[in-house]
Write an enzyme that holds these catalytic residues in place. Sequence first.
Site, PDB file in Angstrom:
ATOM      1  N   SER A   1       0.828  -1.217   0.000  1.00  0.00           N
ATOM      2  CA  SER A   1       0.000   0.000   0.000  1.00  0.00           C
ATOM      3  C   SER A   1       0.857   1.260   0.000  1.00  0.00           C
ATOM      4  CB  SER A   1      -0.946   0.009   1.200  1.00  0.00           C
ATOM      5  OG  SER A   1      -0.225   0.018   2.423  1.00  0.00           O
TER       6      SER A   1
ATOM      7  N   ARG B   1      -8.683  -1.212 -19.156  1.00  0.00           N
ATOM      8  CA  ARG B   1      -9.248  -2.232 -18.277  1.00  0.00           C
ATOM      9  C   ARG B   1      -8.542  -2.214 -16.913  1.00  0.00           C
ATOM     10  NH1 ARG B   1      -9.300  -7.792 -21.457  1.00  0.00           N
ATOM     11  NH2 ARG B   1     -10.400  -8.452 -19.569  1.00  0.00           N
TER      12      ARG B   1
ATOM     13  N   GLN C   1     -12.638  10.553 -30.424  1.00  0.00           N
ATOM     14  CA  GLN C   1     -12.995  10.470 -31.842  1.00  0.00           C
ATOM     15  C   GLN C   1     -14.322  11.165 -32.121  1.00  0.00           C
ATOM     16  OE1 GLN C   1     -12.868   6.245 -32.743  1.00  0.00           O
ATOM     17  NE2 GLN C   1     -10.806   6.445 -33.578  1.00  0.00           N
TER      18      GLN C   1
ATOM     19  N   ARG D   1       0.895  -7.841 -17.999  1.00  0.00           N
ATOM     20  CA  ARG D   1       0.996  -7.458 -19.406  1.00  0.00           C
ATOM     21  C   ARG D   1       2.404  -7.501 -19.990  1.00  0.00           C
ATOM     22  NH1 ARG D   1      -4.216  -7.154 -21.603  1.00  0.00           N
ATOM     23  NH2 ARG D   1      -5.612  -6.204 -20.057  1.00  0.00           N
TER      24      ARG D   1
ATOM     25  N   ARG E   1       2.292   0.765  -7.272  1.00  0.00           N
ATOM     26  CA  ARG E   1       1.661  -0.535  -7.016  1.00  0.00           C
ATOM     27  C   ARG E   1       0.875  -0.996  -8.234  1.00  0.00           C
ATOM     28  NH1 ARG E   1      -2.354  -1.929  -1.883  1.00  0.00           N
ATOM     29  NH2 ARG E   1      -2.025  -4.199  -1.903  1.00  0.00           N
TER      30      ARG E   1
END
Length: 258
Positions: free
Chosen positions: A81, A105, A117, A209, A200
């Site tokens: 934290s 996401r 757009q 990812r 974090r």
Amino acid sequence: MIKISELSINCLSHPSFEDGVFDDFLAKQGMQWIRRGQGSNSEHLVEAAGRLCYMSFGESKQSPRDTNQYIFNLISQGHESVLEHLNWTFLISGVSRAFTHQLVRHRVGFSYSQLSQQYHDESEAEFVVPIEVKNDAALFQSWCEHIESSLEFYKRSLKAIEESELYDSRKEKMRALRSASRSILPNATETKIIVTANARALRHFFEMRGAIEGDYEMRTVSEKLYNIVNNDAPALFQDFEKIAGETDQVKIMKKHKL
């Protein structure tokens, strides 16, 4: 001829720590923080936040750990934290709408401001070529033809809706024509986005990812973000490493052991 974009990532803001202010606070408490080892300004902020929870300052209360060891102990114990106090803001351009659909996401610890757009004219849009398409000449040619066709439809749609009499308000007509016309634009359309994230959240992002085999664009962005934050606060990312794959592209992965 369509325009091909190039990835660009710049850091607009880095974490900072007014350590003098914190030292003045400790002095009023009759305490002194003994800094051990080497640590960046950003890393000291994390250590200060961790120590404040227990007011563990001074020879009698501080462990012999240096800053790097102290932060590693926090991470290994799952006490992350305090890492949320460090924030970076990035300006990312030359990425595809497909990429940002995945990026946004990540909600906890991230904030976004993206090119709209609906209000921005995309008649001169650039596009991001997937590496698998770029490396196949025949596939790339076919891809370009489809992109050109989509962009031409976008331009025709803008013109047709602008000439219609459906809307009395100029503002609403502009909103409508771009909202309707953008429906044909492909996910490969280049976009720009400002992203703010804490340490974090970035650690979670890299873990999820940074090494995805089938997403070259995501891995490329992950590497560039990692280079920036690891330069500012290497102790916070010491359990990650850059690993070269079979191609020249690098993966960001958790180390098996430290």
